[in-house]
Design a protein around this motif. Structure first.
Motif, PDB file in Angstrom:
ATOM      1  N   LYS A   1       0.832  -1.208   0.000  1.00 46.34           N
ATOM      2  CA  LYS A   1       0.000   0.000   0.000  1.00 46.34           C
ATOM      3  C   LYS A   1       0.861   1.250   0.000  1.00 46.34           C
TER       4      LYS A   1
ATOM      5  N   LYS B   1       3.936   1.534  -1.166  1.00 44.28           N
ATOM      6  CA  LYS B   1       4.566   1.669  -2.475  1.00 44.28           C
ATOM      7  C   LYS B   1       3.585   2.235  -3.504  1.00 44.28           C
ATOM      8  N   LEU B   2       2.337   1.786  -3.440  1.00 42.42           N
ATOM      9  CA  LEU B   2       1.319   2.299  -4.352  1.00 42.42           C
ATOM     10  C   LEU B   2       1.060   3.784  -4.100  1.00 42.42           C
ATOM     11  N   ALA B   3       1.017   4.155  -2.811  1.00 43.96           N
ATOM     12  CA  ALA B   3       0.799   5.561  -2.469  1.00 43.96           C
ATOM     13  C   ALA B   3       1.968   6.415  -2.953  1.00 43.96           C
ATOM     14  N   ASP B   4       3.199   5.916  -2.749  1.00 40.44           N
ATOM     15  CA  ASP B   4       4.384   6.644  -3.221  1.00 40.44           C
ATOM     16  C   ASP B   4       4.358   6.798  -4.737  1.00 40.44           C
ATOM     17  N   ARG B   5       3.936   5.731  -5.419  1.00 45.51           N
ATOM     18  CA  ARG B   5       3.907   5.770  -6.885  1.00 45.51           C
ATOM     19  C   ARG B   5       2.914   6.824  -7.379  1.00 45.51           C
ATOM     20  N   LYS B   6       1.768   6.935  -6.706  1.00 53.35           N
ATOM     21  CA  LYS B   6       0.781   7.946  -7.094  1.00 53.35           C
ATOM     22  C   LYS B   6       1.343   9.347  -6.911  1.00 53.35           C
ATOM     23  N   ILE B   7       2.065   9.558  -5.807  1.00 58.73           N
ATOM     24  CA  ILE B   7       2.657  10.869  -5.545  1.00 58.73           C
ATOM     25  C   ILE B   7       3.707  11.193  -6.606  1.00 58.73           C
TER      26      ILE B   7
ATOM     27  N   ASP C   1       3.955   9.947  -9.656  1.00 55.64           N
ATOM     28  CA  ASP C   1       3.292  10.151 -10.946  1.00 55.64           C
ATOM     29  C   ASP C   1       2.661  11.544 -11.041  1.00 55.64           C
ATOM     30  N   ARG C   2       2.090  12.000  -9.914  1.00 52.77           N
ATOM     31  CA  ARG C   2       1.488  13.334  -9.932  1.00 52.77           C
ATOM     32  C   ARG C   2       2.555  14.417 -10.077  1.00 52.77           C
TER      33      ARG C   2
ATOM     34  N   SER D   1       9.845   9.879  -3.322  1.00 50.34           N
ATOM     35  CA  SER D   1       8.477  10.254  -2.949  1.00 50.34           C
ATOM     36  C   SER D   1       8.452  11.530  -2.113  1.00 50.34           C
TER      37      SER D   1
ATOM     38  N   GLN E   1       6.492  14.848  -3.127  1.00 53.88           N
ATOM     39  CA  GLN E   1       5.520  15.479  -2.237  1.00 53.88           C
ATOM     40  C   GLN E   1       5.802  16.965  -2.094  1.00 53.88           C
TER      41      GLN E   1
END
Length: 206
Positions: free
Chosen positions: A149, A151-157, A159-160, A192, A196
């Motif tokens: 979870k 890693k997925l959250a970091d990936r979204k950040i 990507d944004r 990440s 951020q």
């Protein structure tokens, strides 16, 4: 395994002189304590299931919690669940309650082993070993899930942040990613964390 630091939790007793239920519980508790000691386990405390239990468990930091409740253990279990909410521990429940609903509720609450009429000394050691093994396996799975979870959250950040760089600086996706990596290396931060900061700066600037 015998180096486990164990806390035994019992129901709160109100009338020890005239209450047959208290006498039965006291006898059970004594048998359990003797069985644990004979099996070589380290009992660091025997505590009542009261409002002070979470603080006591936080102070003692046991490896395992054993609940000794002859019948309805819901109140005791509720106190233990609250006490272990922030730091999970293996929980073993010894009881005479063989209702399926009680067992399912206990397992859903985080009990590692639900043992009915299992206070025989010879059973204690294998029961605790299985309970600890099961708890460790569940903890491993939970840690893996948490890592996934994260890693997925970091990936979204990331990507944004890449999208913002691509939009504001007219960069390709590859170049935006390279810029993020370079910034992370220069500032000695995680990718990440840099991402951020870029997102927060963008939000401030509008």
């Amino acid at each position: 395994m015998h180096n486990l630091r164990i806390v035994v939790v019992n129901p709160v007793a109100f009338d020890g002189d005239n209450d047959p239920a208290f006498a039965a519980q006291a006898a059970r508790s004594n048998d359990l304590r003797i069985g644990l000691l004979q099996a070589g386990y380290n009992i660091i405390a025997s505590l009542p299931a009261d409002l002070y239990l979470p603080d006591r468990i936080a102070q003692l930091q046991p490896d395992m919690i054993i609940i000794d409740a002859e019948s309805d253990a819901r109140d005791v279990l509720e106190h233990v669940v609250i006490a272990t909410r922030d730091a999970r521990r293996a929980i073993v429940l010894f009881t005479e309650d063989d209702k399926k609903s009680s067992m399912e509720a206990a397992m859903a609450a985080g009990v590692s082993a639900y043992i009915v009429a299992g206070l025989q000394t010879a059973r204690i050691k294998p029961v605790l070993e299985v309970a600890m093994a099961r708890f460790n396996q569940e903890q491993k799975l939970l840690n893996e899930l948490s890592d996934t979870k994260l890693k997925l959250a970091d990936r979204k950040i990331i990507d944004r942040a890449k999208g913002l760089l691509m939009e504001r600086q007219q960069l390709s996706e590859q170049d935006a990613y390279k810029k993020l990596r370079r910034l992370a290396m220069d500032k000695n931060l995680k990718l990440s964390e840099v991402a951020q900061r870029i997102i927060e700066a963008n939000d401030l600037l509008g």
